[in-house]
Design an enzyme around this catalytic site. Structure first.
Site, short mmCIF file in Angstrom:
data_model
loop_
_atom_site.label_atom_id
_atom_site.label_comp_id
_atom_site.label_asym_id
_atom_site.label_seq_id
_atom_site.Cartn_x
_atom_site.Cartn_y
_atom_site.Cartn_z
N ALA A 61 34.70 44.20 38.43
CA ALA A 61 34.15 42.51 38.99
C ALA A 61 34.72 43.35 40.48
O ALA A 61 36.17 43.67 41.12
CB ALA A 61 34.84 42.04 37.92
N GLU A 125 39.35 44.40 30.50
CA GLU A 125 39.39 42.89 30.99
C GLU A 125 40.58 42.62 30.11
O GLU A 125 40.52 40.96 30.38
CB GLU A 125 38.25 42.05 30.37
CG GLU A 125 36.70 42.62 31.75
CD GLU A 125 36.18 43.83 31.57
OE1 GLU A 125 36.63 44.75 30.70
OE2 GLU A 125 35.71 43.55 31.51
#
Ligand code: NAI
Length: 687
Positions: A61, A125
């Site tokens: 991301a 994550e």
């Protein structure tokens, strides 16, 4: 353009080009979707290669888009992954250096993967309190196997590509030119009749999947008590194992959306961004030139000086270590040797490396030996007269442009700077004990500290792996100024009815690494005593409990004297409640005419944490800290504040400022003006 489209030997090459790590921001995502579509429509193209320009395949991301509408704008990563996987023409991901998070999920959606050795492969994550949200929990176990995938997803730790060479993650590992290898691979793949293999169609092979998942659950329960994400990672993987890919994917999405909203994930993201934000100083542009730092001087080889020196030699920077007497120098060096010996014994360091590092220390008794140092850090006795002597001498011997730093924890840095003819070169570098271990470094900005001095010290802090937070000049700076209020409350509660063990237990249950009394026993109760004696002179109107003075008067300085708030057995650090101390406290209340009452754990936690919040708010008002997240970073990295709560200021935001204000009034405190303002406007410290 974040993705370029070129054709080579009938293969469409989509090059992700979004420095520094090809983050999957909106324009990158759009570029991939458009590129795959165009290649499928172009009859002259037979296959597609996805590759990253520069330093990565993709780091995942785009963090600059976090919390912005762009992060969720179509095409989302889920859409990108579907488009790539659904491509009729084969897609080959060519992976080098870094494939992490969304970057790895993108690679997993390709039909084939070719990689260079040395690439870091990870789904990190979980470190932000999340799980991979674009199929990572479903596709990774199908290509690397259940056990490897669970380890990678639950810990977030990167694995080198060569370690995964034997798995279906990579169809080919190449030492040669990656793009050439990927194009050749793509051409061969195009000759095969479709459909091309999809990770989603693979089976998860495991002799005893259920047993392994249970084992993983137990392991996670032991280490991730306060964090929901690792548990959810396992749940999502299990769903896929038991009910297949599509249900697993839907459940992964559900878990992702739920985790984003958890206070734990908010706290972890706050810490992640807070660390980055702390290194940026509003009026010191990121392009500010820095001074070259190649040689360090440290003055004083005591508790702090020795640890400070270790930071730099660990980073390969030579250190000249100065003491006044040979005996003190020898003692300091012996401690440094012992520290390295212990690391070698534990297998954390080779003897050779330890020797190399120690050889970087040049011990000396002569100030002239500091003449070549680019940065000199003073860590001598906490006495303004001693600092005066040291800084006058440094001013004489240090070369022009050398940075002169003080490790003082309480003295006025502006006064120290004024001991020299170059106050612009003077800065505070407040390390925490043990200085070679603790992550926090408060960088104290004096009135005259030059911007390039600050920029240099902030950069150097990264090199020695510290979290640096800038503080203005005030007594105690950010961290100790706040902790003083916290200890004051703890002592009042002793007078009112609590005992040390109860207070420590309550705040440790809240999540602090150590309660105030165990902490004081470790640091030495005499330190606080000395500070209080000074306060009684400086601020005669400020109310203090004298109960801690009583403790010191009977010589209970803490672990170092075998007795403090607790009793300690020789050579052990276990704190045993002390009947002597407890009786002394009860007698003290009686002397004051206080009728002791039962204080609940909730009150203990509120009074301790909110005392930090109130002082933190004043520190913001006065501009000592420039942002609330800086205060949180100080508390997370230097004071054992529970990470899953994100620091005192984020905690205040979480419970709501109007509740904070109400509780403070209930305890008869005057809330800081900033708190009243925020409570009235429904505001937050960290907006
Ligand atoms: P320490 O007493 O262990 O060490 C001080 C050393 O400085 C001694 O070895 C002494 O021989 C040497 N020294 C004294 N005068 C000197 C001079 N004129 N030239 C060269 N060396 C001289 O003290 P500690 O704990 O290391 O503290 C040093 C400084 O660090 C103080 O300013 C203190 O406030 C600060 N500090 C201490 C922390 C702690 O937890 N101990 C934490 C953060 C800062």
């Amino acid at each position: 353009m974040a993705v370029t489209y070129t054709i080579r030997d009938s293969v469409a090459v989509l090059t992700l080009d979004n420095p520094p790590v090809n983050g999957l921001g909106h324009s990158t995502r759009l570029g991939i979707v458009e590129g795959v579509t165009r290649a499928n429509e172009d009859a002259s193209v037979s296959a597609i290669v996805l590759i990253g320009a520069g330093k990565a395949f993709s780091g995942g991301a785009d963090i600059t888009e976090f919390n912005t509408p762009k992060a969720t704008q179509e095409p989302t990563l889920l859409t990108v992954v579907e488009v790539v996987e659904g491509s009729a023409k084969p897609v080959v991901a060519a992976i080098h250096s870094v494939a992490m998070g969304g970057g790895l999920e993108l690679a997993l959606s390709a039909h084939y993967r070719v990689a260079s050795p040395g690439a870091q492969i990870a789904l990190p994550e979980v470190k932000l309190g999340l799980l991979p949200g674009a199929g990572g929990t479903q596709r990774l176990p199908r290509v690397v196997g259940l056990e490897t995938a669970v380890n990678m997803i639950v810990t977030g730790t990167p694995v080198m590509s060569e370690k995964l060479a034997h798995t279906a993650l990579f169809d080919e590992l190449t030492e040669g030119n990656l793009l050439d290898a990927a194009i050749r691979f793509a051409q061969r793949a195009a000759e095969q009749k479709g459909p091309h293999p999809k990770a989603r169609d693979r089976r998860i092979e495991h002799a005893n999947a259920e047993g392994f998942i249970q084992f993983a659950r137990n392991s996670v329960a032991a280490v991730a008590r306060h964090f929901p994400a690792p548990h959810k990672c396992i749940d999502a993987i299990e769903k896929g194992v038991k009910e297949g890919f599509d249900r697993g994917l839907a459940f992964e999405r559900e878990c992702f959306l739920a985790l984003v909203q958890t206070p734990e994930s908010r706290a972890l993201r706050h810490a992640f961004f807070g660390e980055r934000a702390a290194s940026k100083i509003a009026d010191v542009p990121s392009k500010t030139p820095t001074r070259s730092i190649e040689r360090i001087g440290v003055v004083g080889a005591g508790t702090m000086g020795g640890g400070i020196a270790m930071n730099f030699i660990n980073a390969g920077l030579p250190v000249t270590l100065l003491e006044t007497k040979q005996e003190a120098l020898d003692k300091g060096l012996a401690t440094i040797h012992r520290n390295y010996e212990a690391q070698v014994k534990k297998g954390k360091l080779t003897q050779e490396k330890a020797d190399e590092r120690i050889a970087l220390i040049q011990p000396t008794l002569a100030y002239a030996d500091l003449a070549r140092a680019d940065l000199i850090i003073e860590a001598v006795f906490e006495d303004l007269n001693v600092k005066l002597q040291v800084f006058s001498q440094l001013d004489e011997v240090a070369k022009p442009g050398a940075i002169l730093a003080s490790n003082t924890s309480t003295l006025d840095l502006n006064k120290i700077a004024a001991f020299t003819k170059r106050p612009g070169d003077v800065v505070g570098m407040h390390f925490f004990s043990p200085a070679n271990v603790m992550k926090l470094l408060e960088v104290v900005r004096g009135e005259k500290t030059e911007k390039d001095v600050l920029a240099t010290v902030m950069q150097l802090a990264k090199k020695i792996k510290k979290t640096a937070v800038v503080s203005g000049v005030c007594d105690g700076f950010i961290g100790n100024r706040m902790i003083e209020q916290y200890i004051r409350q703890a002592l009042f509660m002793l007078e009112e009815g609590a005992l040390p063990a109860q207070i420590d237990r309550a705040i440790e249950t809240f999540g602090f690494a150590m309660g105030p009394f165990r902490m004081s026993d470790l640091a030495g109760n005499d330190i606080g005593w000395a500070i209080r004696k000074r306060r009684y002179q400086e601020k005669p109107d400020l109310k203090y409990s004298r109960v801690a003075d009583r403790l010191c008067e009977i010589g209970r300085f803490g672990q170092k004297t075998g007795a403090g708030w607790y009793d300690y057995q020789a050579g052990k650090r276990d704190a045993q409640p002390s009947s002597v101390v407890d009786e002394m406290i009860v007698a003290y209340s009686k002397e004051l005419g206080i009728e002791r009452r039962k204080i609940g754990d909730q009150e203990i936690v509120e009074r301790l944490v909110l005392s930090l919040v109130n002082e933190g708010a004043k520190i913001l008002e006065e501009g000592i800290a420039s942002k609330a997240s800086d205060i949180d970073m100080v508390y997370l990295t230097g004071y054992g504040f529970p990470l899953w709560r994100g620091g005192p200021m984020l905690y205040a935001d979480t419970i709501g400022l109007c509740n904070v204000e109400r509780a403070m009034r209930q305890y008869g405190w005057q809330p800081a003006a900033r708190i009243t303002e925020l409570a009235a406007s429904d505001g937050r410290f960290n907006s």
